[in-house]
Enzyme design. Structure first.
Site, PDB file in Angstrom:
ATOM      1  N   CYS A  17      20.032 -23.390 -10.365  1.00 39.79           N
ATOM      2  CA  CYS A  17      19.986 -22.064 -10.995  1.00 39.79           C
ATOM      3  C   CYS A  17      21.076 -21.899 -12.060  1.00 39.79           C
ATOM      4  O   CYS A  17      22.078 -22.618 -12.083  1.00 39.79           O
ATOM      5  CB  CYS A  17      20.080 -20.952  -9.943  1.00 39.79           C
ATOM      6  SG  CYS A  17      21.757 -20.520  -9.437  1.00 39.79           S
TER       7      CYS A  17
ATOM      8  N   GLN B 236      -2.114  -5.394  12.523  1.00 34.75           N
ATOM      9  CA  GLN B 236      -1.074  -4.725  13.294  1.00 34.75           C
ATOM     10  C   GLN B 236      -1.246  -5.093  14.778  1.00 34.75           C
ATOM     11  O   GLN B 236      -2.040  -5.957  15.111  1.00 34.75           O
ATOM     12  CB  GLN B 236      -1.144  -3.206  13.069  1.00 34.75           C
ATOM     13  CG  GLN B 236      -0.743  -2.765  11.676  1.00 34.75           C
ATOM     14  CD  GLN B 236       0.749  -2.938  11.388  1.00 34.75           C
ATOM     15  OE1 GLN B 236       1.549  -3.233  12.278  1.00 34.75           O
ATOM     16  NE2 GLN B 236       1.127  -2.761  10.132  1.00 34.75           N
TER      17      GLN B 236
ATOM     18  N   ASP C  44       7.560 -12.169   1.735  1.00 39.51           N
ATOM     19  CA  ASP C  44       8.345 -11.345   0.812  1.00 39.51           C
ATOM     20  C   ASP C  44       9.485 -10.727   1.580  1.00 39.51           C
ATOM     21  O   ASP C  44       9.385 -10.502   2.792  1.00 39.51           O
ATOM     22  CB  ASP C  44       7.483 -10.234   0.194  1.00 39.51           C
ATOM     23  CG  ASP C  44       7.309  -9.068   1.156  1.00 39.51           C
ATOM     24  OD1 ASP C  44       7.993  -8.040   0.989  1.00 39.51           O
ATOM     25  OD2 ASP C  44       6.504  -9.182   2.106  1.00 39.51           O
TER      26      ASP C  44
ATOM     27  N   HIS D 160      20.771 -16.630  -8.151  1.00 36.45           N
ATOM     28  CA  HIS D 160      21.002 -17.724  -7.201  1.00 36.45           C
ATOM     29  C   HIS D 160      20.224 -17.516  -5.903  1.00 36.45           C
ATOM     30  O   HIS D 160      19.553 -18.448  -5.412  1.00 36.45           O
ATOM     31  CB  HIS D 160      22.487 -17.880  -6.878  1.00 36.45           C
ATOM     32  CG  HIS D 160      22.699 -18.802  -5.723  1.00 36.45           C
ATOM     33  ND1 HIS D 160      22.568 -20.171  -5.833  1.00 36.45           N
ATOM     34  CD2 HIS D 160      22.942 -18.545  -4.407  1.00 36.45           C
ATOM     35  CE1 HIS D 160      22.742 -20.718  -4.644  1.00 36.45           C
ATOM     36  NE2 HIS D 160      22.968 -19.754  -3.766  1.00 36.45           N
TER      37      HIS D 160
ATOM     38  N   ASP E 142      -2.265   0.985   5.886  1.00 40.55           N
ATOM     39  CA  ASP E 142      -2.290   0.782   7.335  1.00 40.55           C
ATOM     40  C   ASP E 142      -1.281   1.677   8.022  1.00 40.55           C
ATOM     41  O   ASP E 142      -0.386   2.228   7.380  1.00 40.55           O
ATOM     42  CB  ASP E 142      -1.985  -0.688   7.657  1.00 40.55           C
ATOM     43  CG  ASP E 142      -0.593  -1.101   7.180  1.00 40.55           C
ATOM     44  OD1 ASP E 142      -0.160  -0.607   6.111  1.00 40.55           O
ATOM     45  OD2 ASP E 142       0.051  -1.917   7.852  1.00 40.55           O
TER      46      ASP E 142
ATOM     47  N   SER F  92       0.802  -1.229   0.000  1.00 38.04           N
ATOM     48  CA  SER F  92       0.000   0.000   0.000  1.00 38.04           C
ATOM     49  C   SER F  92       0.831   1.274   0.000  1.00 38.04           C
ATOM     50  O   SER F  92       0.312   2.357  -0.235  1.00 38.04           O
ATOM     51  CB  SER F  92      -0.898   0.020   1.234  1.00 38.04           C
ATOM     52  OG  SER F  92      -0.111   0.155   2.414  1.00 38.04           O
ATOM     53  N   GLY F  93       2.130   1.149   0.306  1.00 39.22           N
ATOM     54  CA  GLY F  93       2.963   2.335   0.499  1.00 39.22           C
ATOM     55  C   GLY F  93       3.019   2.788   1.934  1.00 39.22           C
ATOM     56  O   GLY F  93       3.795   3.667   2.298  1.00 39.22           O
ATOM     57  N   GLY F  94       2.206   2.166   2.788  1.00 39.92           N
ATOM     58  CA  GLY F  94       2.143   2.572   4.192  1.00 39.92           C
ATOM     59  C   GLY F  94       3.479   2.485   4.900  1.00 39.92           C
ATOM     60  O   GLY F  94       3.915   3.422   5.554  1.00 39.92           O
ATOM     61  N   PHE F  95       4.171   1.361   4.744  1.00 40.54           N
ATOM     62  CA  PHE F  95       5.441   1.174   5.440  1.00 40.54           C
ATOM     63  C   PHE F  95       6.454   2.230   5.011  1.00 40.54           C
ATOM     64  O   PHE F  95       7.182   2.791   5.833  1.00 40.54           O
ATOM     65  CB  PHE F  95       5.987  -0.232   5.169  1.00 40.54           C
ATOM     66  CG  PHE F  95       7.310  -0.497   5.842  1.00 40.54           C
ATOM     67  CD1 PHE F  95       7.365  -0.813   7.190  1.00 40.54           C
ATOM     68  CD2 PHE F  95       8.500  -0.415   5.141  1.00 40.54           C
ATOM     69  CE1 PHE F  95       8.586  -1.047   7.821  1.00 40.54           C
ATOM     70  CE2 PHE F  95       9.718  -0.644   5.755  1.00 40.54           C
ATOM     71  CZ  PHE F  95       9.749  -0.963   7.099  1.00 40.54           C
TER      72      PHE F  95
ATOM     73  N   GLY G 240       3.934  -5.147  10.459  1.00 41.25           N
ATOM     74  CA  GLY G 240       4.525  -4.575  11.660  1.00 41.25           C
ATOM     75  C   GLY G 240       5.476  -5.497  12.390  1.00 41.25           C
ATOM     76  O   GLY G 240       5.781  -5.279  13.562  1.00 41.25           O
TER      77      GLY G 240
END
Length: 371
Positions: A307, A190, A267, A336, A148, A95-98, A217
């Site tokens: 790989c 959160q 992620d 890798h 958030d 969302s860009g929140g962080f 969070g």
């Protein structure tokens, strides 16, 4: 939301680990799965074809960064993120929140949203839940995240409580603003390090019957054992029939422990960031390829790794590229490292299917260090 569904296929008999399939308009994601981060509509130093060959199925991009450069209108004119970056598999935008909250010296939070000064041109930007969803609707990823408030660590209980409450109110506004049925909106739990606040938030979000849920969070400064405790307490409170995503986590131990708690998706920028520092992930260890021991080592990084880097080049060659600051070094190490992390979650998936997860990964499930 007909294009989205989650199907649990198998469960571990000793932990809460599970194997599933998350269906999206751009294909399936076999869970548990590590997702590489492509902040600015690219996973740094590698092409979409190379990315596909790592075994990656779902990729992230960042709403905040793409809003600043090139702007969502450019991406929209290109036909959306998939067409713009040439990746045809599932995608998620955060969302860009962080990122907004990390601009602690440059932003002001209110009930309306967050006002901040662009680190690019210095202009004032008013980032609201509605704007975040509008940008993400234009970007067109399969999964979009609610805007958030991510409290820092450490923070007072009162600050965390206020952030939780506001996150829920902002989520309600995100739901109203969201207008694309071919995109799944995930809510974010959160609650900082307070397990009761996490539980309250998780139960409130679960009642909204969203297509998926994230735990946010964590990985904002807490010790790893505390992250494991938060995830273990929070994950079982989220619906069984929806994908569960742990944001910003990507070490072997953290992923193994989170999978044992029932997490499906992860992620982290670790694989490409380490690559740009000349480091390889090899079966959970971090190797600095600048070290003298690699200069005349003519074996692959990992002979068992499928790989492109391991199948075609030696440690000595990659060490030479790193020492020479050749861009190919960062490409080969990124290929890798991503293969390594995706492969780790794939091995866990296979072990759950044969109900050997608790045995095969017991070393990583033990809370001994943060490797």
């Amino acid at each position: 939301m007909a294009d989205f569904s989650f199907q649990a296929l198998a469960n571990c008999s000793e932990t809460k680990a599970r194997v599933g399939v998350f269906y999206t308009p751009h294909g399936v994601v076999e869970t548990p799965r590590f997702m590489p981060v492509g902040t600015l509509a690219n996973v740094k130093t590698i092409t979409p074809k190379q990315l596909q060959e790592t075994g990656a199925q779902m990729v992230l991009s960042n709403t905040y960064h793409l809003h600043l450069q090139p702007g969502e209108s450019i991406v929209g004119q290109a036909g959306g993120l998939h067409a713009f970056m040439g990746w045809q598999g599932p995608m998620l935008t955060d969302s860009g929140g962080f990122q907004v909250f990390s601009l602690s010296q440059m932003r002001k939070i209110s009930e309306a949203g967050v006002v901040f000064r662009s680190p690019h041109g210095g202009e004032i930007i008013n980032f609201t839940p509605e704007l975040s969803i509008q940008i993400q609707n234009i970007l067109g990823a399969d999964v979009i995240m609610a805007f958030d408030e991510c409290p820092p660590y450490p923070a007072t209980r009162g600050e965390v409580q206020a952030a939780c409450d506001r996150t829920y109110r902002w989520l309600e506004r995100c739901i109203v603003a969201h207008n694309r049925p071919d995109q799944a909106l995930f809510g974010i739990v959160q609650g900082g390090v307070h397990l009761d606040l996490r539980a309250t938030a998780a139960e409130a979000l679960a009642a909204l019957n969203l297509p998926g849920y994230a735990i946010g969070g964590v990985s904002v400064g807490e010790p790893p054992e505390l992250i494991a405790k938060i995830v273990a307490a929070t994950t079982p409170l989220l619906p069984l029939d929806k994908p569960r995503y742990l944001m910003g986590v990507g070490t072997y131990r953290e992923m193994a422990q989170a999978i044992a708690s029932g997490i499906d998706l992860f992620d982290c920028v670790i694989p490409t960031r380490l690559a740009r520092h000349g480091a390889a992930l090899v079966q959970g260890e971090r190797w600095n390829l600048k070290n003298a021991q690699f200069r005349a080592d003519f074996t692959p990084l990992d002979a068992t790794c499928p790989c492109y880097a391991c199948q075609n080049f030696t440690r000595a060659y990659i060490s030479h590229l790193v020492r020479s600051q050749e861009i190919l070094a960062y490409t080969l190490l990124s290929i890798h490292n991503i293969t390594e992390l995706v492969g780790f979650t794939q091995k866990i998936r296979d072990s759950i299917l044969s109900d050997r997860f608790a045995t095969d990964f017991e070393d990583w499930l033990a809370p001994t260090d943060n490797s």
